[in-house]
Scaffold this motif. Sequence first.
Motif, mmCIF file in Angstrom:
data_model
loop_
_atom_site.group_PDB
_atom_site.id
_atom_site.type_symbol
_atom_site.label_atom_id
_atom_site.label_comp_id
_atom_site.label_asym_id
_atom_site.label_seq_id
_atom_site.Cartn_x
_atom_site.Cartn_y
_atom_site.Cartn_z
ATOM 1 N N MET A 1 14.336 -21.954 -9.167
ATOM 2 C CA MET A 1 14.330 -21.210 -7.936
ATOM 3 C C MET A 1 14.516 -22.179 -6.781
ATOM 4 O O MET A 1 14.117 -23.342 -6.877
ATOM 5 N N PRO A 2 15.067 -21.703 -5.686
ATOM 6 C CA PRO A 2 15.184 -22.576 -4.511
ATOM 7 C C PRO A 2 13.802 -23.011 -4.030
ATOM 8 O O PRO A 2 12.841 -22.252 -4.109
ATOM 9 N N ALA A 3 13.722 -24.229 -3.537
ATOM 10 C CA ALA A 3 12.446 -24.767 -3.051
ATOM 11 C C ALA A 3 12.190 -24.284 -1.624
ATOM 12 O O ALA A 3 12.224 -25.051 -0.671
ATOM 13 N N HIS A 4 11.940 -22.998 -1.505
ATOM 14 C CA HIS A 4 11.627 -22.362 -0.220
ATOM 15 C C HIS A 4 10.305 -21.626 -0.355
ATOM 16 O O HIS A 4 9.958 -21.152 -1.438
ATOM 17 N N GLY A 5 9.623 -21.484 0.767
ATOM 18 C CA GLY A 5 8.364 -20.749 0.766
ATOM 19 C C GLY A 5 8.514 -19.339 0.236
ATOM 20 O O GLY A 5 7.604 -18.814 -0.418
ATOM 21 N N SER A 6 9.663 -18.725 0.465
ATOM 22 C CA SER A 6 9.872 -17.346 0.004
ATOM 23 C C SER A 6 9.939 -17.251 -1.520
ATOM 24 O O SER A 6 9.737 -16.181 -2.084
ATOM 25 N N SER A 7 10.192 -18.355 -2.188
ATOM 26 C CA SER A 7 10.255 -18.352 -3.653
ATOM 27 C C SER A 7 8.871 -18.307 -4.298
ATOM 28 O O SER A 7 8.745 -17.978 -5.475
ATOM 29 N N VAL A 8 7.825 -18.646 -3.537
ATOM 30 C CA VAL A 8 6.472 -18.653 -4.094
ATOM 31 C C VAL A 8 6.092 -17.259 -4.587
ATOM 32 O O VAL A 8 5.597 -17.093 -5.700
ATOM 33 N N ALA A 9 6.331 -16.249 -3.761
ATOM 34 C CA ALA A 9 5.998 -14.875 -4.153
ATOM 35 C C ALA A 9 6.812 -14.446 -5.371
ATOM 36 O O ALA A 9 6.280 -13.778 -6.269
ATOM 37 N N ASP A 10 8.073 -14.841 -5.430
ATOM 38 C CA ASP A 10 8.909 -14.497 -6.575
ATOM 39 C C ASP A 10 8.343 -15.121 -7.847
ATOM 40 O O ASP A 10 8.260 -14.465 -8.891
ATOM 41 N N ALA A 11 7.927 -16.376 -7.773
ATOM 42 C CA ALA A 11 7.338 -17.044 -8.942
ATOM 43 C C ALA A 11 6.076 -16.326 -9.393
ATOM 44 O O ALA A 11 5.880 -16.081 -10.587
ATOM 45 N N ARG A 12 5.206 -15.963 -8.446
ATOM 46 C CA ARG A 12 3.970 -15.241 -8.779
ATOM 47 C C ARG A 12 4.280 -13.930 -9.483
ATOM 48 O O ARG A 12 3.674 -13.599 -10.501
ATOM 49 N N HIS A 13 5.215 -13.177 -8.944
ATOM 50 C CA HIS A 13 5.544 -11.865 -9.515
ATOM 51 C C HIS A 13 6.145 -12.003 -10.910
ATOM 52 O O HIS A 13 5.852 -11.196 -11.793
ATOM 53 N N ARG A 14 6.972 -13.009 -11.119
ATOM 54 C CA ARG A 14 7.564 -13.218 -12.440
ATOM 55 C C ARG A 14 6.499 -13.579 -13.473
ATOM 56 O O ARG A 14 6.536 -13.106 -14.607
ATOM 57 N N VAL A 15 5.557 -14.429 -13.073
ATOM 58 C CA VAL A 15 4.476 -14.801 -13.983
ATOM 59 C C VAL A 15 3.651 -13.576 -14.346
ATOM 60 O O VAL A 15 3.363 -13.316 -15.510
ATOM 61 N N ARG A 16 3.271 -12.791 -13.351
ATOM 62 C CA ARG A 16 2.457 -11.600 -13.608
ATOM 63 C C ARG A 16 3.209 -10.630 -14.528
ATOM 64 O O ARG A 16 2.629 -10.082 -15.468
ATOM 65 N N ALA A 17 4.489 -10.424 -14.276
ATOM 66 C CA ALA A 17 5.269 -9.491 -15.095
ATOM 67 C C ALA A 17 5.334 -9.960 -16.549
ATOM 68 O O ALA A 17 5.151 -9.162 -17.477
ATOM 69 N N ARG A 18 5.574 -11.256 -16.758
ATOM 70 C CA ARG A 18 5.660 -11.765 -18.128
ATOM 71 C C ARG A 18 4.310 -11.648 -18.828
ATOM 72 O O ARG A 18 4.219 -11.283 -19.982
ATOM 73 N N LEU A 19 3.230 -11.936 -18.112
ATOM 74 C CA LEU A 19 1.904 -11.844 -18.721
ATOM 75 C C LEU A 19 1.539 -10.399 -19.056
ATOM 76 O O LEU A 19 0.838 -10.146 -20.028
ATOM 77 N N ARG A 20 2.029 -9.455 -18.267
ATOM 78 C CA ARG A 20 1.844 -8.036 -18.620
ATOM 79 C C ARG A 20 2.589 -7.721 -19.904
ATOM 80 O O ARG A 20 2.071 -7.026 -20.773
ATOM 81 N N GLU A 21 3.821 -8.224 -20.026
ATOM 82 C CA GLU A 21 4.598 -8.015 -21.251
ATOM 83 C C GLU A 21 3.863 -8.589 -22.461
ATOM 84 O O GLU A 21 3.926 -8.027 -23.545
ATOM 85 N N TRP A 22 3.198 -9.708 -22.277
ATOM 86 C CA TRP A 22 2.458 -10.349 -23.353
ATOM 87 C C TRP A 22 1.088 -9.715 -23.551
ATOM 88 O O TRP A 22 0.322 -10.161 -24.406
ATOM 89 N N GLU A 23 0.787 -8.696 -22.767
ATOM 90 C CA GLU A 23 -0.461 -7.924 -22.859
ATOM 91 C C GLU A 23 -1.712 -8.798 -22.728
ATOM 92 O O GLU A 23 -2.690 -8.628 -23.434
ATOM 93 N N THR A 24 -1.662 -9.737 -21.774
ATOM 94 C CA THR A 24 -2.837 -10.549 -21.494
ATOM 95 C C THR A 24 -3.805 -9.750 -20.624
ATOM 96 O O THR A 24 -3.422 -8.755 -20.009
ATOM 97 N N ASP A 25 -5.053 -10.203 -20.557
ATOM 98 C CA ASP A 25 -6.025 -9.470 -19.756
ATOM 99 C C ASP A 25 -5.828 -9.757 -18.262
ATOM 100 O O ASP A 25 -5.213 -10.751 -17.876
ATOM 101 N N ASP B 1 -4.605 -12.818 -13.119
ATOM 102 C CA ASP B 1 -5.012 -13.183 -11.759
ATOM 103 C C ASP B 1 -5.093 -14.697 -11.597
ATOM 104 O O ASP B 1 -4.586 -15.257 -10.622
ATOM 105 N N ASP B 2 -5.738 -15.364 -12.560
ATOM 106 C CA ASP B 2 -5.884 -16.817 -12.478
ATOM 107 C C ASP B 2 -4.528 -17.512 -12.558
ATOM 108 O O ASP B 2 -4.254 -18.448 -11.806
ATOM 109 N N ALA B 3 -3.669 -17.061 -13.463
ATOM 110 C CA ALA B 3 -2.349 -17.664 -13.620
ATOM 111 C C ALA B 3 -1.520 -17.486 -12.350
ATOM 112 O O ALA B 3 -0.832 -18.414 -11.913
ATOM 113 N N GLU B 4 -1.593 -16.318 -11.773
ATOM 114 C CA GLU B 4 -0.843 -16.046 -10.542
ATOM 115 C C GLU B 4 -1.303 -16.982 -9.417
ATOM 116 O O GLU B 4 -0.484 -17.537 -8.685
#
Length: 126
Positions: A1-25, A30-33
Amino acid sequence: MPAHGSSVADARHRVRARLREWETDEGLRDDAEMIVSELFTNAVMHTGSEFITCGMGYDGTRLRLEVSDQGRAPTAPRPRAAGVDEEGGRGLLLVGALSQAWGVRPTDDGGGRVVWAELGPGAPPF
């Protein structure tokens, strides 16, 4: 991802989405995000990188998060004692509090560095 402040939210959302797919608690999500947000923000603010990558692995028990930059900062990331009135300076303390372990290593090609954190029961690293 581009090294911009706006990419931080995108990274958080991608992590949360993948962890939902993996059915984590929810707590792990929350901690990973929060950790990815802190590590990605640090890479944007302190490394002068043009791009930053995030990776993660999950073995059903432990989660490993990695944020890679181009290693252009003069020093390695380390926690510091922030003053009471300072807005920043507590991110790595938070990463340390939320994870079982965290650290820094060079990228495989030697052209940057990876800041990683592991969450889950205290067990040997991947």
